[in-house]
Scaffold this active site. Structure first.
Site, PDB file in Angstrom:
ATOM      1  N   HIS A  17       0.753  -1.175   0.020  1.00  0.00           N
ATOM      2  CA  HIS A  17      -0.021   0.008   0.023  1.00  0.00           C
ATOM      3  C   HIS A  17       0.481   1.531   0.030  1.00  0.00           C
ATOM      4  O   HIS A  17       1.901   0.713   0.573  1.00  0.00           O
ATOM      5  CB  HIS A  17      -1.240  -0.022   1.265  1.00  0.00           C
ATOM      6  CG  HIS A  17      -1.426   1.455   1.126  1.00  0.00           C
ATOM      7  ND1 HIS A  17      -1.032   2.626   1.471  1.00  0.00           N
ATOM      8  CD2 HIS A  17      -2.783   1.236   0.787  1.00  0.00           C
ATOM      9  CE1 HIS A  17      -2.754   2.998   1.342  1.00  0.00           C
ATOM     10  NE2 HIS A  17      -3.649   2.321   1.331  1.00  0.00           N
ATOM     11  N   ASP A  19       1.404   3.969   1.635  1.00  0.00           N
ATOM     12  CA  ASP A  19       1.437   4.442   2.639  1.00  0.00           C
ATOM     13  C   ASP A  19       1.868   3.624   3.164  1.00  0.00           C
ATOM     14  O   ASP A  19       3.215   4.355   4.134  1.00  0.00           O
ATOM     15  CB  ASP A  19      -0.090   4.698   3.258  1.00  0.00           C
ATOM     16  CG  ASP A  19      -1.000   5.489   3.303  1.00  0.00           C
ATOM     17  OD1 ASP A  19      -0.010   6.690   2.552  1.00  0.00           O
ATOM     18  OD2 ASP A  19      -2.154   5.395   3.431  1.00  0.00           O
ATOM     19  N   LYS A  20       2.095   2.432   3.682  1.00  0.00           N
ATOM     20  CA  LYS A  20       2.825   0.856   4.125  1.00  0.00           C
ATOM     21  C   LYS A  20       4.412   1.260   3.107  1.00  0.00           C
ATOM     22  O   LYS A  20       5.635   0.750   3.944  1.00  0.00           O
ATOM     23  CB  LYS A  20       2.755  -0.186   3.810  1.00  0.00           C
ATOM     24  CG  LYS A  20       1.264  -0.465   5.039  1.00  0.00           C
ATOM     25  CD  LYS A  20       2.171  -0.396   6.487  1.00  0.00           C
ATOM     26  CE  LYS A  20       0.919   0.690   7.509  1.00  0.00           C
ATOM     27  NZ  LYS A  20       2.191   1.068   8.569  1.00  0.00           N
ATOM     28  N   GLU A  45      10.145  11.172   6.937  1.00  0.00           N
ATOM     29  CA  GLU A  45       8.728  11.396   5.852  1.00  0.00           C
ATOM     30  C   GLU A  45       8.854  10.495   4.474  1.00  0.00           C
ATOM     31  O   GLU A  45      10.520  11.208   4.386  1.00  0.00           O
ATOM     32  CB  GLU A  45       8.447  12.649   6.404  1.00  0.00           C
ATOM     33  CG  GLU A  45       8.286  13.475   7.635  1.00  0.00           C
ATOM     34  CD  GLU A  45       7.615  12.730   8.582  1.00  0.00           C
ATOM     35  OE1 GLU A  45       6.418  11.640   8.490  1.00  0.00           O
ATOM     36  OE2 GLU A  45       7.949  12.903   9.931  1.00  0.00           O
ATOM     37  N   GLU A  58      14.880  15.501   9.801  1.00  0.00           N
ATOM     38  CA  GLU A  58      16.659  15.719  10.532  1.00  0.00           C
ATOM     39  C   GLU A  58      16.799  14.396  11.165  1.00  0.00           C
ATOM     40  O   GLU A  58      16.252  13.560  11.713  1.00  0.00           O
ATOM     41  CB  GLU A  58      15.371  16.740  11.469  1.00  0.00           C
ATOM     42  CG  GLU A  58      14.790  17.882  10.932  1.00  0.00           C
ATOM     43  CD  GLU A  58      13.458  17.482  10.676  1.00  0.00           C
ATOM     44  OE1 GLU A  58      12.857  17.974   9.651  1.00  0.00           O
ATOM     45  OE2 GLU A  58      12.775  16.964  12.098  1.00  0.00           O
ATOM     46  N   LYS A 169      -5.318  -4.208   0.363  1.00  0.00           N
ATOM     47  CA  LYS A 169      -6.575  -4.030   1.837  1.00  0.00           C
ATOM     48  C   LYS A 169      -6.731  -5.392   2.584  1.00  0.00           C
ATOM     49  O   LYS A 169      -7.791  -5.983   1.316  1.00  0.00           O
ATOM     50  CB  LYS A 169      -6.781  -2.860   1.222  1.00  0.00           C
ATOM     51  CG  LYS A 169      -6.502  -1.486   1.048  1.00  0.00           C
ATOM     52  CD  LYS A 169      -6.727  -0.562   0.271  1.00  0.00           C
ATOM     53  CE  LYS A 169      -7.382  -0.096   2.017  1.00  0.00           C
ATOM     54  NZ  LYS A 169      -7.933   1.569   1.686  1.00  0.00           N
ATOM     55  N   PHE A 233      -8.108  -3.697 -10.250  1.00  0.00           N
ATOM     56  CA  PHE A 233      -7.450  -3.705  -9.758  1.00  0.00           C
ATOM     57  C   PHE A 233      -6.139  -3.633 -10.129  1.00  0.00           C
ATOM     58  O   PHE A 233      -5.550  -4.022 -10.002  1.00  0.00           O
ATOM     59  CB  PHE A 233      -7.232  -3.875  -8.443  1.00  0.00           C
ATOM     60  CG  PHE A 233      -6.880  -2.516  -7.326  1.00  0.00           C
ATOM     61  CD1 PHE A 233      -5.473  -1.975  -7.416  1.00  0.00           C
ATOM     62  CD2 PHE A 233      -6.649  -3.478  -5.595  1.00  0.00           C
ATOM     63  CE1 PHE A 233      -5.445  -1.279  -6.498  1.00  0.00           C
ATOM     64  CE2 PHE A 233      -5.408  -2.979  -4.993  1.00  0.00           C
ATOM     65  CZ  PHE A 233      -5.166  -1.689  -5.024  1.00  0.00           C
ATOM     66  N   ASP A 241      -2.148   5.520  -5.799  1.00  0.00           N
ATOM     67  CA  ASP A 241      -2.567   6.835  -5.084  1.00  0.00           C
ATOM     68  C   ASP A 241      -1.047   7.262  -4.505  1.00  0.00           C
ATOM     69  O   ASP A 241      -0.529   5.873  -3.820  1.00  0.00           O
ATOM     70  CB  ASP A 241      -3.009   6.074  -4.119  1.00  0.00           C
ATOM     71  CG  ASP A 241      -4.531   5.749  -4.834  1.00  0.00           C
ATOM     72  OD1 ASP A 241      -5.210   6.908  -4.590  1.00  0.00           O
ATOM     73  OD2 ASP A 241      -5.617   4.730  -4.824  1.00  0.00           O
ATOM     74  N   ALA A 242      -0.618   8.443  -4.227  1.00  0.00           N
ATOM     75  CA  ALA A 242       0.219   8.880  -3.596  1.00  0.00           C
ATOM     76  C   ALA A 242       0.342   8.002  -1.819  1.00  0.00           C
ATOM     77  O   ALA A 242      -0.866   7.987  -1.566  1.00  0.00           O
ATOM     78  CB  ALA A 242       0.579  10.440  -3.288  1.00  0.00           C
ATOM     79  N   ARG A 247       0.114   7.585   7.867  1.00  0.00           N
ATOM     80  CA  ARG A 247      -1.193   8.254   7.859  1.00  0.00           C
ATOM     81  C   ARG A 247      -1.992   6.566   7.769  1.00  0.00           C
ATOM     82  O   ARG A 247      -3.336   6.574   7.903  1.00  0.00           O
ATOM     83  CB  ARG A 247      -0.992   7.990   5.981  1.00  0.00           C
ATOM     84  CG  ARG A 247      -0.588   9.811   5.971  1.00  0.00           C
ATOM     85  CD  ARG A 247      -1.454  10.305   4.811  1.00  0.00           C
ATOM     86  NE  ARG A 247      -1.579   9.238   3.295  1.00  0.00           N
ATOM     87  CZ  ARG A 247      -1.456   9.892   1.777  1.00  0.00           C
ATOM     88  NH1 ARG A 247      -2.291  11.179   2.443  1.00  0.00           N
ATOM     89  NH2 ARG A 247      -2.016   9.810   1.314  1.00  0.00           N
ATOM     90  N   LYS A 248      -1.572   5.576   8.253  1.00  0.00           N
ATOM     91  CA  LYS A 248      -1.888   4.061   9.078  1.00  0.00           C
ATOM     92  C   LYS A 248      -2.560   3.851  10.214  1.00  0.00           C
ATOM     93  O   LYS A 248      -1.276   2.864  11.291  1.00  0.00           O
ATOM     94  CB  LYS A 248      -1.248   3.172   8.003  1.00  0.00           C
ATOM     95  CG  LYS A 248      -2.536   3.360   6.743  1.00  0.00           C
ATOM     96  CD  LYS A 248      -3.376   3.672   6.098  1.00  0.00           C
ATOM     97  CE  LYS A 248      -4.027   3.913   5.094  1.00  0.00           C
ATOM     98  NZ  LYS A 248      -4.111   4.958   4.758  1.00  0.00           N
ATOM     99  N   LYS A 268      10.791   7.530  12.938  1.00  0.00           N
ATOM    100  CA  LYS A 268      11.891   8.192  14.219  1.00  0.00           C
ATOM    101  C   LYS A 268      12.066   6.729  14.765  1.00  0.00           C
ATOM    102  O   LYS A 268      12.183   5.535  15.195  1.00  0.00           O
ATOM    103  CB  LYS A 268      10.346   8.439  15.492  1.00  0.00           C
ATOM    104  CG  LYS A 268       8.900   9.663  14.740  1.00  0.00           C
ATOM    105  CD  LYS A 268       7.911   9.600  15.084  1.00  0.00           C
ATOM    106  CE  LYS A 268       7.145  10.227  14.743  1.00  0.00           C
ATOM    107  NZ  LYS A 268       5.356  10.791  15.258  1.00  0.00           N
ATOM    108  N   LYS A 272      11.725   8.889  20.695  1.00  0.00           N
ATOM    109  CA  LYS A 272      10.705   9.962  20.288  1.00  0.00           C
ATOM    110  C   LYS A 272       9.182   8.966  21.053  1.00  0.00           C
ATOM    111  O   LYS A 272       8.962   8.021  20.792  1.00  0.00           O
ATOM    112  CB  LYS A 272      10.402  10.433  18.737  1.00  0.00           C
ATOM    113  CG  LYS A 272      10.375  11.117  17.755  1.00  0.00           C
ATOM    114  CD  LYS A 272      12.207  11.143  18.087  1.00  0.00           C
ATOM    115  CE  LYS A 272      12.738  12.359  16.596  1.00  0.00           C
ATOM    116  NZ  LYS A 272      14.561  11.940  16.823  1.00  0.00           N
ATOM    117  N   ASP A 274       6.709   9.030  21.053  1.00  0.00           N
ATOM    118  CA  ASP A 274       4.960   9.014  19.959  1.00  0.00           C
ATOM    119  C   ASP A 274       5.620   7.199  20.049  1.00  0.00           C
ATOM    120  O   ASP A 274       4.176   6.310  19.508  1.00  0.00           O
ATOM    121  CB  ASP A 274       5.052   9.751  18.936  1.00  0.00           C
ATOM    122  CG  ASP A 274       4.620  10.920  18.718  1.00  0.00           C
ATOM    123  OD1 ASP A 274       4.110  10.339  19.512  1.00  0.00           O
ATOM    124  OD2 ASP A 274       4.741  11.800  17.504  1.00  0.00           O
TER     125      ASP A 274
END
Length: 388
Positions: A17, A19-20, A45, A58, A169, A233, A241-242, A247-248, A268, A272, A274
């Protein structure tokens, strides 16, 4: 009182995918830095689109990891996923690197100095969750959604199936009776495929992997089994798709069955919170449930940038706990140092273990021999019990 009879749905996306793909590239870069210097600072990113990847962020780490080296890290990650398509090919894509040195203002708040301990890399709240719906103490819908796609990907890589692409998906709706999952009422799988396969052919390729991933008798009715419901598909991945890193986050965690603090994990380094505190929160929640102190447990941790101690440690056992939640909170803070440094050292997070987390969930995975998924261990069960 919580609902006892209901339907609940979670989804997953595969390693291919868009995003992955971005998550995988970002985490491959984290691993590249930590492999050379475990104290590296990384926040990278990734954007991917038709035959193009853009890296931005960074870092503070070894000079040997030049832009050219990072470009090759990105290419190898995409190659490993399996993209050799005209619209997205690991060897032909353009890779732009816009990575620079970490802010000195952030560094002074995070680094240990004199009597000051290492502080959190940012403010934020992080959640962890565990429940008895599966053997790995994860919510059932996200667990089985991951399992379908992971099994399909393994079969694709092994050459056991042909004609399917990396991008896919899944989505599962489960029926709950008396608070426990009993079967699937609908299942959706969308997978990229070669142009010579029609919808019916893809359906029959996918079907055995869906059935094998589920407990016996859980398969949904035939009319509720949806495979590539749009029909075709063929164009997929970043060419369709970009994709962007981070985002997931619901796919990465509990499929919507538990809260999420909002921060993504991939790209990260473990200073971090997060990332590291979310891993710690899962670790604590899982050990509470594994110790049979509750049927389910949600943990919230809160931090301020530059401050080492957590601002709060919140425990919610949703009425299933055998011990007062305040006592549980106190016990957790005795059995584990929840400062950023304490988490990193306890779970041994300063290692190149992150690319493997980028797809099929950060939680509910088996700890491996070289330190991956250490937050899934159940080695706090006895220490917790001894504190209560």
């Amino acid at each position: 009182m919580s609902k006892e009879n209901y339907l609940f749905t979670s989804e997953s996306v595969s390693e291919g995918h868009p995003d992955k793909v971005s998550d995988r590239v970002s985490d491959a870069i984290v691993d590249a830095f930590l492999a050379v210097d475990p104290l590296s600072r990384v926040a990278v990113e990734t954007l991917c689109t038709t035959n193009r990847i853009v890296l931005a962020g960074e870092v503070r780490g070894p000079d040997s990891l030049s832009h050219k080296v990072l470009e090759e890290v990105a290419r190898e990650a995409v190659k490993d996923i399996g993209y050799e398509q005209s619209g997205f090919h690991w060897g032909n894509m353009d890779v732009s690197v816009h990575i620079h040195a970490q802010s000195t203002d952030i560094a002074q708040g995070v680094d240990a100095a004199g009597n000051k301990d290492e502080g959190a890399g940012d403010q934020g709240i992080m959640f962890g969750y565990a429940c008895r719906e599966t053997d790995v103490l994860m919510p059932a819908a996200i667990h089985y959604s991951h399992a379908i796609l992971k099994d399909l990907a393994q079969a694709r890589h092994a050459g056991d199936i042909s004609g399917l692409g990396p991008d896919s998906k899944s989505q599962i709706t489960l029926k709950y009776e008396e608070g426990k999952p009993v079967c699937a009422t609908s299942i959706v799988v969308s997978t990229q495929h070669d142009g010579n396969l029609d919808q019916a052919a893809v359906r029959e390729i996918v079907r055995p992997y869906v059935k094998a991933a589920l407990p016996d008798g859980w398969m949904c009715p035939e009319e509720e089994f949806y495979v590539n419901p749009t029909g075709l598909f063929v164009i997929g991945g970043p060419d369709g798709d970009a994709g962007l890193t981070g985002r997931k986050i619901i796919v990465d965690t509990y499929g919507g069955a538990a809260p999420h603090g909002g921060g993504a994990f991939s790209g990260k380094d473990p200073t971090k919170v997060d990332r590291s505190a979310a891993y710690a929160a899962r670790y604590l929640a899982k050990n509470i449930v594994a110790a049979e102190l509750a049927e389910k447990c949600t943990i919230q941790l809160a931090y301020a940038i530059g401050v080492s101690k957590p601002l709060s440690v919140y425990v919610d056992t949703a009425g299933t706990g055998l011990v007062d939640e305040e006592k549980l909170s106190e016990a957790l803070q005795k059995v584990m140092d929840l400062s950023p440094r304490g988490i990193r050292e306890h779970l041994q997070l300063s290692r190149p273990i992150y690319a493997r987390t980028a797809a099929y969930g950060h939680f509910g995975r088996e700890p491996d021999l070289n330190g991956g998924f250490s937050w899934e261990k159940e080695d706090l069960v006895d220490p917790l019990k001894s504190e209560l």
